[in-house]
Scaffold this active site. Sequence first.
Site, PDB file in Angstrom:
ATOM      1  N   GLY A  24       0.669  -1.073  -0.030  1.00  0.00           N
ATOM      2  CA  GLY A  24       0.106   0.018  -0.054  1.00  0.00           C
ATOM      3  C   GLY A  24       0.650   1.361  -0.130  1.00  0.00           C
ATOM      4  N   HIS A  25       2.297   1.367   0.425  1.00  0.00           N
ATOM      5  CA  HIS A  25       3.058   2.341   0.742  1.00  0.00           C
ATOM      6  C   HIS A  25       4.233   2.245  -0.096  1.00  0.00           C
ATOM      7  CE1 HIS A  25       5.037   5.512   2.617  1.00  0.00           C
ATOM      8  NE2 HIS A  25       3.940   5.980   3.129  1.00  0.00           N
ATOM      9  N   PHE A  26       4.634   2.353  -1.739  1.00  0.00           N
ATOM     10  CA  PHE A  26       3.049   2.398  -2.383  1.00  0.00           C
ATOM     11  C   PHE A  26       3.177   1.448  -3.456  1.00  0.00           C
ATOM     12  CE2 PHE A  26       4.315   6.646  -0.584  1.00  0.00           C
ATOM     13  CZ  PHE A  26       3.043   7.085  -0.361  1.00  0.00           C
TER      14      PHE A  26
ATOM     15  N   LEU B  77       8.101   2.451  -0.271  1.00  0.00           N
ATOM     16  CA  LEU B  77       8.980   3.360   0.468  1.00  0.00           C
ATOM     17  C   LEU B  77       8.532   3.128   1.994  1.00  0.00           C
ATOM     18  CD1 LEU B  77       8.616   6.875  -1.175  1.00  0.00           C
ATOM     19  CD2 LEU B  77      10.699   5.404  -1.002  1.00  0.00           C
TER      20      LEU B  77
END
Lengths: 93, 149
Positions: B35-37, B42
């Site tokens: 989800g990140h990203f 990251l």
Amino acid sequence: MSKTFDTVADIIADTCDIDRDTISADSHVIDDLGIDSLDFLDVVFAVDKAFGIKIPHEKWTEEINEGRATAEDYFILKNLCTRIDELVAAKSA
Amino acid sequence: MRLEYFQMLDAIVAMSDEEIRTRAVVPDESTVFEGHFPGHPLMPGVLLIETMAQTCGTMVMAANGYERLPLLVGVKDAKLRQFVPPRTVIEGHGRMEHNGSGYAVVKADLNVDGKRIANAQLTYTLIKWPAPDLQAFMVEHIAGLRAAA
């Protein structure tokens, strides 16, 4: 007004963004000045650093919670300043 | 690092009551990165702050004889200076600013290849252990991190 009070009042004003003119020796840190426990930690840190002491914050909290002291004993500013003076004197002794 | 379990430290390189150095490697894969990203993993900034908090929290715990559990209650002047991708080796560093009664204030920073990538002043409140099992777990966990250095 004592030098200790002036120093502590300045710290409270700076740390908690409170108008310095509203802080008096009879002010209750929580009830009158609206300082919460987290902001009070910042005040204790600044006082510890300014006076070179270690305020027994944990012991005071226990005493109040267990009914062996009242909140006024520590949280009315003139009483707090008396405690600070005692801690400074004990450190110098 | 096991991001999903909030285990941010891989090793305690050195520790005293006044200073600590830790090491942590950002994992190659983690559900966090899904989800990140998506497609551009990251390390989330809040987890960099958590890495500083665990680095210094370990020192605070040891400096108080493992008698109290430090809980993060304040983050001041936090700066996240560089994006951190997977496989980055992070060196954590903490210094005791003040070991007060029932609280502690520290200065923390994270470094990559000798360059500071994050720093903050952190405040902890120190509470009694909610359960002896947790205290024993943390003592054992920290011993494991020291052995991993």
